[in-house]
Write an enzyme that holds these catalytic residues in place. Sequence first.
Site, PDB file in Angstrom:
ATOM      1  N   HIS A  38      76.492  66.381  63.673  1.00 22.50           N
ATOM      2  CA  HIS A  38      75.858  65.386  64.599  1.00 22.50           C
ATOM      3  C   HIS A  38      76.114  66.074  66.059  1.00 22.50           C
ATOM      4  CE1 HIS A  38      74.239  61.335  63.317  1.00 22.50           C
ATOM      5  NE2 HIS A  38      74.024  62.042  62.253  1.00 22.50           N
ATOM      6  N   GLU A 106      67.149  63.049  63.825  1.00 23.28           N
ATOM      7  CA  GLU A 106      66.886  62.179  64.507  1.00 23.28           C
ATOM      8  C   GLU A 106      67.160  62.608  65.941  1.00 23.28           C
ATOM      9  OE1 GLU A 106      70.131  62.458  62.973  1.00 23.28           O
ATOM     10  OE2 GLU A 106      69.602  61.763  61.050  1.00 23.28           O
TER      11      GLU A 106
END
Length: 318
Positions: A38, A106
Amino acid sequence: MPEYGYFLSCEEHGPADLVEQARMAEQAGFQALWISDHYHPWNDAQGQSPFVWSVIGALSEAVSLPIETAVTCPTVRTHPAVVAQAAATCAVMTGGRFRLGVGTGEALNEHVLGDPWPPAHIRMEMLEEAIAVMRKLFTGEEVSHRGTHYTVENARLYTVPDEPVPVDVSGFGPKATALAARVGDGYLTMMPDEPMVEQFRKGGGGTKLVSGGTKVCYGTDRDEAVRTVRRLWASELLPGEMGQVLPTPRHFEQVESLVTEEMVREGRVCGDDVDEHVGALSAFADAGFDRVYVNQIGPDQRGFFDFYRTKVLPQLPG
């Protein structure tokens, strides 16, 4: 029967803590590692987000377990040619014990350079092309590529493993699962969904590796564990496509009120009931998974590993 691994959360823990958790996982009897990739955590309460490739370098020296990213998005924030170099180096450092897990990503992580965030069908097109580019580079030969989404000119990876890095594809619905079956060396998902496993295998996946993961919160106080999950990982229980389209941790915090403590009690294993923990992981075994990963939510990592070493792992089918 499946192997059982531990899922390292880069959103909750800094590099040194992740390495120490990997050591504890190996000592407890876990057989493999997943690690998240991430740029941001899901909310500020999680509080971390180290660069995964640096952490994997440290893990390669600290433990002997297989390691896989769960998952890397090689399409928007990072060009697939760069991801290929990182993955190849990790495979060399681990002696071939590295797998590259990939997905469509995302907005939370991938929009940070100001690029457009495409709709899902375009993201799947990009992922398929990115995988093709990376596989060419894993050969160690010079690659030039001009495709719909990516350009590569005279690129060659000089540091490559003896065997190409396996690329496993994440899927949470029929279209992504079909893509995984068509182009993946394996399949990753976060639900013990037997129909999806069957779709993958019948759609071209055959006997390739199928891996699944879940999050739990071990603790002697069930109510406190529920509150911990709601504070740190309410994002896991948000409905629809919010997880793919909300752009910042602040936006996730704004919608976390939709997730109640009752939803957490129903949707996550919390507390120290051995049967509940065994049941959560056994569900993946029953659905036909080859590897099952579990992540402990919250700070009580040592208590979790002691609990799993002595009470949970010995009871799991395997």
